[in-house]
Scaffold this motif. Structure first.
Motif, PDB file in Angstrom:
ATOM      1  N   THR A 244       0.829  -1.208   0.000  1.00 48.20           N
ATOM      2  CA  THR A 244       0.000   0.000   0.000  1.00 48.20           C
ATOM      3  C   THR A 244       0.863   1.258   0.000  1.00 48.20           C
ATOM      4  N   ILE A 245       1.880   1.269   0.831  1.00 47.26           N
ATOM      5  CA  ILE A 245       2.782   2.430   0.886  1.00 47.26           C
ATOM      6  C   ILE A 245       3.491   2.614  -0.451  1.00 47.26           C
ATOM      7  N   ASN A 246       3.986   1.522  -1.018  1.00 43.79           N
ATOM      8  CA  ASN A 246       4.681   1.610  -2.298  1.00 43.79           C
ATOM      9  C   ASN A 246       3.759   2.138  -3.396  1.00 43.79           C
ATOM     10  N   GLN A 247       2.540   1.647  -3.430  1.00 46.91           N
ATOM     11  CA  GLN A 247       1.597   2.119  -4.446  1.00 46.91           C
ATOM     12  C   GLN A 247       1.267   3.596  -4.247  1.00 46.91           C
ATOM     13  N   TYR A 248       1.119   4.021  -3.015  1.00 50.04           N
ATOM     14  CA  TYR A 248       0.862   5.435  -2.734  1.00 50.04           C
ATOM     15  C   TYR A 248       2.033   6.290  -3.222  1.00 50.04           C
ATOM     16  N   LEU A 249       3.241   5.866  -2.869  1.00 53.54           N
ATOM     17  CA  LEU A 249       4.416   6.633  -3.282  1.00 53.54           C
ATOM     18  C   LEU A 249       4.508   6.732  -4.805  1.00 53.54           C
TER      19      LEU A 249
ATOM     20  N   ILE B  78      11.450   4.464  -6.470  1.00 53.15           N
ATOM     21  CA  ILE B  78      12.755   3.965  -6.045  1.00 53.15           C
ATOM     22  C   ILE B  78      13.012   2.734  -6.912  1.00 53.15           C
ATOM     23  N   GLN B  79      14.045   2.770  -7.715  1.00 52.06           N
ATOM     24  CA  GLN B  79      14.228   1.803  -8.791  1.00 52.06           C
ATOM     25  C   GLN B  79      14.036   0.352  -8.364  1.00 52.06           C
ATOM     26  N   TRP B  80      14.822  -0.131  -7.413  1.00 46.11           N
ATOM     27  CA  TRP B  80      14.716  -1.543  -7.027  1.00 46.11           C
ATOM     28  C   TRP B  80      13.348  -1.838  -6.430  1.00 46.11           C
ATOM     29  N   VAL B  81      12.871  -0.924  -5.608  1.00 41.74           N
ATOM     30  CA  VAL B  81      11.560  -1.105  -4.980  1.00 41.74           C
ATOM     31  C   VAL B  81      10.480  -1.127  -6.053  1.00 41.74           C
ATOM     32  N   HIS B  82      10.556  -0.189  -6.983  1.00 44.96           N
ATOM     33  CA  HIS B  82       9.575  -0.120  -8.070  1.00 44.96           C
ATOM     34  C   HIS B  82       9.606  -1.393  -8.915  1.00 44.96           C
TER      35      HIS B  82
ATOM     36  N   LEU C  91       9.689  -4.946  -5.495  1.00 50.58           N
ATOM     37  CA  LEU C  91       8.996  -5.093  -4.211  1.00 50.58           C
ATOM     38  C   LEU C  91       7.595  -5.671  -4.382  1.00 50.58           C
ATOM     39  N   ASP C  92       6.820  -5.116  -5.291  1.00 44.65           N
ATOM     40  CA  ASP C  92       5.459  -5.626  -5.485  1.00 44.65           C
ATOM     41  C   ASP C  92       5.464  -7.102  -5.874  1.00 44.65           C
ATOM     42  N   ASP C  93       6.456  -7.500  -6.657  1.00 46.14           N
ATOM     43  CA  ASP C  93       6.539  -8.909  -7.057  1.00 46.14           C
ATOM     44  C   ASP C  93       6.827  -9.811  -5.860  1.00 46.14           C
ATOM     45  N   MET C  94       7.653  -9.345  -4.940  1.00 43.06           N
ATOM     46  CA  MET C  94       7.927 -10.144  -3.739  1.00 43.06           C
ATOM     47  C   MET C  94       6.721 -10.193  -2.808  1.00 43.06           C
ATOM     48  N   LEU C  95       5.960  -9.113  -2.789  1.00 45.22           N
ATOM     49  CA  LEU C  95       4.810  -9.045  -1.888  1.00 45.22           C
ATOM     50  C   LEU C  95       3.562  -9.700  -2.465  1.00 45.22           C
ATOM     51  N   ALA C  96       3.536  -9.898  -3.765  1.00 44.55           N
ATOM     52  CA  ALA C  96       2.322 -10.403  -4.420  1.00 44.55           C
ATOM     53  C   ALA C  96       1.866 -11.745  -3.866  1.00 44.55           C
ATOM     54  N   MET C  97       2.770 -12.684  -3.775  1.00 42.36           N
ATOM     55  CA  MET C  97       2.363 -14.030  -3.362  1.00 42.36           C
ATOM     56  C   MET C  97       1.904 -14.088  -1.903  1.00 42.36           C
ATOM     57  N   PRO C  98       2.595 -13.445  -0.956  1.00 44.26           N
ATOM     58  CA  PRO C  98       2.043 -13.459   0.404  1.00 44.26           C
ATOM     59  C   PRO C  98       0.654 -12.821   0.487  1.00 44.26           C
ATOM     60  N   VAL C  99       0.425 -11.772  -0.289  1.00 35.67           N
ATOM     61  CA  VAL C  99      -0.879 -11.109  -0.254  1.00 35.67           C
ATOM     62  C   VAL C  99      -1.942 -11.979  -0.936  1.00 35.67           C
TER      63      VAL C  99
END
Length: 119
Positions: A17-22, A30-34, A37-45
């Motif tokens: 949520t924070i990443n999407q807001y930013l 933020i390059q690496w985060v962009h 990060l979402d790909d790493m978080l996708a499966m747990p979510v």
């Protein structure tokens, strides 16, 4: 503790949520985060929400956990859809094998931290 109260589920949801807001509201990338990060978080979510729904409807309730095969299928499915199929249909989507690695890491995180029976 339900999945929805599990901090190992809530933290990925909050980070996403924070990443999407930013990115979408503030225009901060933020390059690496962009990129990953979402790909790493996708499966747990995705798997966390799915696990909670299963626990609401399955007779085992809070004792229900996904076995390894459904987790493998979920990882393969998401990888194929987002890293093969969608990039073959539109230039907007980009194939990136590192995303597949991120999906795998997220699946492992889910398996060891979220996919646990509740007493």
């Amino acid at each position: 503790m339900t999945v929805l109260k599990n901090p190992y589920f809530l933290i990925p949801v909050l980070l996403f949520t924070i990443n999407q807001y930013l990115e979408k509201v503030s225009g901060i990338f933020i390059q690496w985060v962009h990129a990953y990060l979402d790909d790493m978080l996708a499966m747990p979510v995705i798997l966390g929400i799915t696990l909670q729904v299963f626990r609401w409807i399955h007779p085992q309730k809070n004792q229900f956990v996904f076995k390894k095969t459904p987790l493998l299928v979920a990882w393969i499915y998401v990888s194929v859809v987002f890293e093969w199929y969608l990039p073959s249909t539109a230039d907007y989507y980009i194939r990136d094998l590192w995303d597949v690695v991120c999906y795998a890491l997220g699946t492992l995180f889910f398996h060891f931290k979220i996919n646990l029976p509740i007493d």
